[in-house]
Design an enzyme around this catalytic site. Structure first.
Site, PDB file in Angstrom:
ATOM      1  NE  ARG A   1      -4.174  -1.630   0.206  1.00 39.61           N
ATOM      2  CZ  ARG A   1      -4.283  -2.659  -0.640  1.00 39.61           C
ATOM      3  NH1 ARG A   1      -3.352  -2.883  -1.534  1.00 39.61           N
ATOM      4  NH2 ARG A   1      -5.344  -3.446  -0.585  1.00 39.61           N
TER       5      ARG A   1
ATOM      6  CG  HIS B   1      -3.102  -1.000  -6.968  1.00 36.58           C
ATOM      7  ND1 HIS B   1      -3.497  -0.368  -5.825  1.00 36.58           N
ATOM      8  CD2 HIS B   1      -3.122  -2.326  -6.665  1.00 36.58           C
ATOM      9  CE1 HIS B   1      -3.744  -1.256  -4.877  1.00 36.58           C
ATOM     10  NE2 HIS B   1      -3.518  -2.463  -5.374  1.00 36.58           N
TER      11      HIS B   1
HETATM   12  C1  OXD Z   1      -5.489  -6.378  -2.878  1.00 39.00           C
HETATM   13  C2  OXD Z   1      -5.078  -5.420  -3.928  1.00 39.00           C
HETATM   14  O1  OXD Z   1      -5.400  -6.057  -1.691  1.00 39.00           O
HETATM   15  O2  OXD Z   1      -5.379  -5.671  -5.115  1.00 39.00           O
HETATM   16  O3  OXD Z   1      -5.880  -7.501  -3.233  1.00 39.00           O
HETATM   17  O4  OXD Z   1      -4.459  -4.398  -3.626  1.00 39.00           O
END
Ligand code: OXD
Length: 306
Positions: free
Chosen positions: A221, A269
């Site tokens: 994250r 992402h």
């Molecule tokens: C997850 C993401 O947590 O895709 O699966 O970030």
């Protein structure tokens, strides 16, 4: 069984259709205001409003590995929150991280820049022993990535909050061992859940402790990373570069300096997307376990946050 799906990205109707096909006899809906209360929720970044309309839930499935989006919400008490484990994500994550590590280690950025100038200038080969990799997190994804990097010939260590028995690599455990972990690594890969204890773990202290000319891969994250500290460590040369897939603010704003930094590779992402078919297979298996009175794996421990 009544199942409701609530997805912030608008994909609830396709999830509901596929779940209905996988759960014959169940009534599955993409949630809308005014729907009858359901027993099972399948969610991705749902709203508080959604939970307020769900007084009868018996299980909440998070359609991803990270549950941090649920952290700020008031969830119904004593209802298990269950996250996806692997479900097709581990292979994608291994591809992404091994590529990022090899790309840096084999200096492909340098050769790409040289090719742009039509420069033919081989560099001396590097030795993998000079590029030990530290993986923050030793869960399902962390273990898969550790195995893939070990198979690629790297020395790999991990850091986890709780002791691991039978880990095939050295695992540094707990806050007191964090320094030793960073000291052991030139390349650090972050695969941690985001909790108050792991927020900002990639900070100036971590970068100063890593072996010089270090490299950071963040696939967890954005809030794990102190971006100002990263930019300062890149400027001083303590870090050689970074591959970043996750950001505090997504999409990463067009004016953000990370887009322009020559030593930073940005991806949107995509390191390990949730694959719907695999995820639904896993959700159905976990539902069956719950129905049989067996605890499924992947149940979130509220105090721990993952
Ligand atoms: C997850 C993401 O947590 O895709 O699966 O970030």
């Amino acid at each position: 069984m009544q199942v409701t799906c609530c997805f912030a990205d608008g994909s609830a109707p396709v999830w509901a259709a596929d779940l209905a096909a996988a759960l014959p006899g169940a009534s599955v809906r993409a949630w809308q205001e005014g729907d009858p209360a359901a027993e099972v929720a399948v969610v991705w970044k749902p709203s508080q409003r959604f939970f307020e309309a769900q007084p009868a839930l018996k299980a909440i499935f998070n359609a991803g590995a990270g549950v941090d989006a649920l952290a700020g919400l008031r969830l119904p008490r004593n209802v298990p929150v269950i996250r996806l484990e692997d479900a097709g994500m581990a292979e994608q994550m291994c591809d992404y991280v091994v590529h990022a590590v090899l790309h840096h280690y084999r200096q492909f950025d340098v050769y790409a820049a040289q090719a742009g100038q039509r420069v033919w200038a081989p560099k001396p080969p590097r030795s993998k022993t000079d590029y030990p990799v530290g993986i923050l997190g030793h869960g399902v994804l962390g273990q898969a990535v550790a195995k893939a990097l070990t198979a690629a010939g790297f020395d790999v260590v991990a850091w986890a909050r709780t002791p691991r028995t039978d880990a095939p690599i050295p695992v540094h455990v707990g806050d007191e061992a964090r320094r030793d972990f960073f000291r052991a690594a030139r390349i650090v890969v972050c695969l941690l859940p985001l909790t108050p204890a792991t927020r900002g773990i990639l900070d100036a202290n971590a970068f100063d402790t890593m072996q010089p000319g270090g490299y950071v891969v963040n696939v967890a994250r954005g809030a794990h990373l102190d971006v100002d500290a990263l930019l300062a460590a890149l400027a001083s040369g303590q870090l050689a570069g970074a591959t970043l897939d996750v950001f505090d603010d997504e999409p990463l704003p067009a004016e953000h300096p990370l887009w322009r930094h020559p030593a930073v590779r940005v991806t949107p992402h995509i390191s390990a997307a949730t694959l719907r078919a695999e995820a639904i297979e896993q959700i159905v298996a976990k539902l069956r376990a719950l129905e049989a009175g067996e605890p499924p794996t992947g149940v979130i421990v509220a105090e721990r946050g993952y």
